[in-house]
Design a protein around this motif. Structure first.
Motif, PDB file in Angstrom:
ATOM      1  N   VAL A  99     -31.266  -5.677  13.105  1.00 54.85           N
ATOM      2  CA  VAL A  99     -30.468  -5.022  12.059  1.00 54.85           C
ATOM      3  C   VAL A  99     -31.389  -4.400  11.016  1.00 54.85           C
ATOM      4  O   VAL A  99     -31.189  -3.267  10.590  1.00 54.85           O
ATOM      5  CB  VAL A  99     -29.473  -6.024  11.412  1.00 54.85           C
ATOM      6  CG1 VAL A  99     -28.888  -5.478  10.130  1.00 54.85           C
ATOM      7  CG2 VAL A  99     -28.367  -6.380  12.383  1.00 54.85           C
ATOM      8  N   THR A 100     -32.415  -5.115  10.603  1.00 54.29           N
ATOM      9  CA  THR A 100     -33.369  -4.587   9.624  1.00 54.29           C
ATOM     10  C   THR A 100     -34.068  -3.349  10.181  1.00 54.29           C
ATOM     11  O   THR A 100     -34.200  -2.338   9.497  1.00 54.29           O
ATOM     12  CB  THR A 100     -34.407  -5.667   9.247  1.00 54.29           C
ATOM     13  OG1 THR A 100     -33.711  -6.817   8.742  1.00 54.29           O
ATOM     14  CG2 THR A 100     -35.387  -5.166   8.216  1.00 54.29           C
ATOM     15  N   ALA A 101     -34.508  -3.440  11.431  1.00 53.25           N
ATOM     16  CA  ALA A 101     -35.185  -2.301  12.062  1.00 53.25           C
ATOM     17  C   ALA A 101     -34.229  -1.117  12.187  1.00 53.25           C
ATOM     18  O   ALA A 101     -34.596   0.031  11.909  1.00 53.25           O
ATOM     19  CB  ALA A 101     -35.736  -2.692  13.428  1.00 53.25           C
ATOM     20  N   LEU A 102     -32.986  -1.377  12.609  1.00 53.44           N
ATOM     21  CA  LEU A 102     -31.996  -0.301  12.748  1.00 53.44           C
ATOM     22  C   LEU A 102     -31.647   0.311  11.392  1.00 53.44           C
ATOM     23  O   LEU A 102     -31.475   1.533  11.278  1.00 53.44           O
ATOM     24  CB  LEU A 102     -30.731  -0.810  13.444  1.00 53.44           C
ATOM     25  CG  LEU A 102     -30.855  -1.072  14.941  1.00 53.44           C
ATOM     26  CD1 LEU A 102     -29.592  -1.741  15.483  1.00 53.44           C
ATOM     27  CD2 LEU A 102     -31.126   0.223  15.690  1.00 53.44           C
ATOM     28  N   THR A 103     -31.561  -0.509  10.357  1.00 55.56           N
ATOM     29  CA  THR A 103     -31.274  -0.002   9.014  1.00 55.56           C
ATOM     30  C   THR A 103     -32.386   0.928   8.546  1.00 55.56           C
ATOM     31  O   THR A 103     -32.124   1.997   7.990  1.00 55.56           O
ATOM     32  CB  THR A 103     -31.093  -1.181   8.026  1.00 55.56           C
ATOM     33  OG1 THR A 103     -30.025  -2.020   8.496  1.00 55.56           O
ATOM     34  CG2 THR A 103     -30.769  -0.696   6.629  1.00 55.56           C
ATOM     35  N   ALA A 148     -32.015   4.964   7.877  1.00 60.37           N
ATOM     36  CA  ALA A 148     -32.441   5.578   6.620  1.00 60.37           C
ATOM     37  C   ALA A 148     -33.408   6.730   6.877  1.00 60.37           C
ATOM     38  O   ALA A 148     -33.307   7.792   6.251  1.00 60.37           O
ATOM     39  CB  ALA A 148     -33.085   4.524   5.718  1.00 60.37           C
ATOM     40  N   GLU A 149     -34.319   6.538   7.824  1.00 63.36           N
ATOM     41  CA  GLU A 149     -35.279   7.593   8.166  1.00 63.36           C
ATOM     42  C   GLU A 149     -34.565   8.806   8.764  1.00 63.36           C
ATOM     43  O   GLU A 149     -34.842   9.949   8.403  1.00 63.36           O
ATOM     44  CB  GLU A 149     -36.315   7.051   9.152  1.00 63.36           C
ATOM     45  CG  GLU A 149     -37.333   8.086   9.591  1.00 63.36           C
ATOM     46  CD  GLU A 149     -38.237   7.577  10.705  1.00 63.36           C
ATOM     47  OE1 GLU A 149     -38.760   8.424  11.449  1.00 63.36           O
ATOM     48  OE2 GLU A 149     -38.406   6.346  10.828  1.00 63.36           O
ATOM     49  N   ILE A 150     -33.633   8.557   9.676  1.00 60.50           N
ATOM     50  CA  ILE A 150     -32.890   9.653  10.315  1.00 60.50           C
ATOM     51  C   ILE A 150     -32.035  10.386   9.279  1.00 60.50           C
ATOM     52  O   ILE A 150     -31.952  11.617   9.289  1.00 60.50           O
ATOM     53  CB  ILE A 150     -32.033   9.129  11.486  1.00 60.50           C
ATOM     54  CG1 ILE A 150     -32.947   8.650  12.621  1.00 60.50           C
ATOM     55  CG2 ILE A 150     -31.068  10.203  11.986  1.00 60.50           C
ATOM     56  CD1 ILE A 150     -32.213   7.888  13.727  1.00 60.50           C
ATOM     57  N   GLU A 151     -31.402   9.637   8.369  1.00 63.95           N
ATOM     58  CA  GLU A 151     -30.596  10.267   7.315  1.00 63.95           C
ATOM     59  C   GLU A 151     -31.455  11.161   6.427  1.00 63.95           C
ATOM     60  O   GLU A 151     -31.054  12.256   6.059  1.00 63.95           O
ATOM     61  CB  GLU A 151     -29.892   9.201   6.469  1.00 63.95           C
ATOM     62  CG  GLU A 151     -28.706   8.570   7.154  1.00 63.95           C
ATOM     63  CD  GLU A 151     -28.108   7.413   6.362  1.00 63.95           C
ATOM     64  OE1 GLU A 151     -28.807   6.847   5.481  1.00 63.95           O
ATOM     65  OE2 GLU A 151     -26.941   7.078   6.625  1.00 63.95           O
ATOM     66  N   ARG A 203     -34.309  12.636   7.274  1.00 63.64           N
ATOM     67  CA  ARG A 203     -34.681  13.818   8.062  1.00 63.64           C
ATOM     68  C   ARG A 203     -33.522  14.795   8.182  1.00 63.64           C
ATOM     69  O   ARG A 203     -33.704  16.011   8.081  1.00 63.64           O
ATOM     70  CB  ARG A 203     -35.178  13.386   9.452  1.00 63.64           C
ATOM     71  CG  ARG A 203     -36.550  12.717   9.411  1.00 63.64           C
ATOM     72  CD  ARG A 203     -37.019  12.163  10.732  1.00 63.64           C
ATOM     73  NE  ARG A 203     -36.807  13.050  11.862  1.00 63.64           N
ATOM     74  CZ  ARG A 203     -36.688  12.629  13.125  1.00 63.64           C
ATOM     75  NH1 ARG A 203     -36.796  11.339  13.401  1.00 63.64           N
ATOM     76  NH2 ARG A 203     -36.508  13.476  14.094  1.00 63.64           N
ATOM     77  N   LEU A 204     -32.314  14.253   8.392  1.00 68.71           N
ATOM     78  CA  LEU A 204     -31.115  15.091   8.488  1.00 68.71           C
ATOM     79  C   LEU A 204     -30.872  15.829   7.180  1.00 68.71           C
ATOM     80  O   LEU A 204     -30.593  17.035   7.173  1.00 68.71           O
ATOM     81  CB  LEU A 204     -29.898  14.234   8.855  1.00 68.71           C
ATOM     82  CG  LEU A 204     -28.554  14.956   8.926  1.00 68.71           C
ATOM     83  CD1 LEU A 204     -28.569  16.012  10.024  1.00 68.71           C
ATOM     84  CD2 LEU A 204     -27.433  13.952   9.167  1.00 68.71           C
ATOM     85  N   SER A 205     -30.993  15.125   6.062  1.00 64.73           N
ATOM     86  CA  SER A 205     -30.804  15.740   4.751  1.00 64.73           C
ATOM     87  C   SER A 205     -31.818  16.852   4.521  1.00 64.73           C
ATOM     88  O   SER A 205     -31.470  17.935   4.054  1.00 64.73           O
ATOM     89  CB  SER A 205     -30.930  14.674   3.658  1.00 64.73           C
ATOM     90  OG  SER A 205     -30.862  15.260   2.396  1.00 64.73           O
ATOM     91  N   GLU A 206     -33.067  16.594   4.877  1.00 59.25           N
ATOM     92  CA  GLU A 206     -34.111  17.601   4.709  1.00 59.25           C
ATOM     93  C   GLU A 206     -33.850  18.814   5.606  1.00 59.25           C
ATOM     94  O   GLU A 206     -34.043  19.954   5.195  1.00 59.25           O
ATOM     95  CB  GLU A 206     -35.490  16.999   5.008  1.00 59.25           C
ATOM     96  CG  GLU A 206     -36.644  17.921   4.723  1.00 59.25           C
ATOM     97  CD  GLU A 206     -36.679  18.420   3.290  1.00 59.25           C
ATOM     98  OE1 GLU A 206     -37.016  19.610   3.098  1.00 59.25           O
ATOM     99  OE2 GLU A 206     -36.362  17.644   2.364  1.00 59.25           O
ATOM    100  N   GLU A 207     -33.411  18.576   6.817  1.00 57.13           N
ATOM    101  CA  GLU A 207     -33.101  19.689   7.731  1.00 57.13           C
ATOM    102  C   GLU A 207     -31.936  20.522   7.204  1.00 57.13           C
ATOM    103  O   GLU A 207     -31.956  21.748   7.274  1.00 57.13           O
ATOM    104  CB  GLU A 207     -32.785  19.159   9.133  1.00 57.13           C
ATOM    105  CG  GLU A 207     -32.445  20.236  10.143  1.00 57.13           C
ATOM    106  CD  GLU A 207     -33.549  21.255  10.400  1.00 57.13           C
ATOM    107  OE1 GLU A 207     -33.228  22.342  10.914  1.00 57.13           O
ATOM    108  OE2 GLU A 207     -34.721  20.988  10.078  1.00 57.13           O
TER     109      GLU A 207
END
Length: 184
Positions: A29-33, A37-40, A42-46
């Motif tokens: 869960v910690t790793a997935l969280t 957060a990293e994907i979000e 990157r998505l926001s930056e894109e």
């Protein structure tokens, strides 16, 4: 008694396995969280990058339209000035239109370059992320048609150029300063 110890041992092992699974799941869960957060991010930056590119494209389209229209405007005004000069031989008041057209052409020429520089400045601000990205979609819209009725067209032309009222104010001041002037 031996059976009771087996039960305690079995329950202890089950408890240890359950805790191990829980700890593994908590770690997952910690790793997935963190991954979410990293994907979000990157998505926001894109999304921001795409929006900046869209705004830059809109600004470039506006600049292109201004340049094309301004380059088409000058020859038309020049031809209209020539025609009003010829008309002035018959209708002396045509010189007033000629003067008006000349002042319009001069004013357009004076403001187009600063406008293009300001558009470039805003585009630079968008590129580095210092500008708001809320540009309305104007570049893809069709140009506004002038009304068919000549009276409406004249009224619209009178209302549109804000600088014209400024020119009239300057003209009034010049007339007030020099009462012998015929500029009024």
């Amino acid at each position: 008694m031996f059976g009771e110890n087996d039960l305690v041992d079995n329950l202890s092992r089950d408890l240890d396995r359950a805790r191990g699974k829980r700890d593994a799941l908590a770690s997952d869960v910690t790793a997935l969280t963190a991954q979410i957060a990293e994907i979000e991010a990157r998505l926001s930056e894109e999304k921001k990058r795409r929006e900046r590119n869209h705004v830059l494209g809109e600004i470039e389209a506006i600049k292109k339209r201004i340049i094309q229209t301004a380059s088409a405007f000058a020859p038309v005004v020049s031809e209209l000035c020539e025609a009003t000069e010829m008309a002035a031989a018959v209708v002396p008041e045509a010189r007033e239109l000629n003067n008006f057209l000349s002042s319009v052409a001069a004013e357009v020429e004076t403001v187009v370059d600063p406008l293009l520089r300001e558009l470039d400045r805003r585009a630079d601000a968008v590129r580095v992320g210092h500008a708001a990205l809320d540009l309305p979609c104007l570049a893809n819209e069709a140009p506004t048609e002038l009304p068919k009725d000549n009276n409406d067209r004249l009224l619209r032309l009178i209302r549109l150029p804000i600088w014209l009222s400024r020119s009239k104010e300057v003209e009034k001041r010049e007339t007030a300063e020099n009462p012998h002037s015929t500029a009024a």
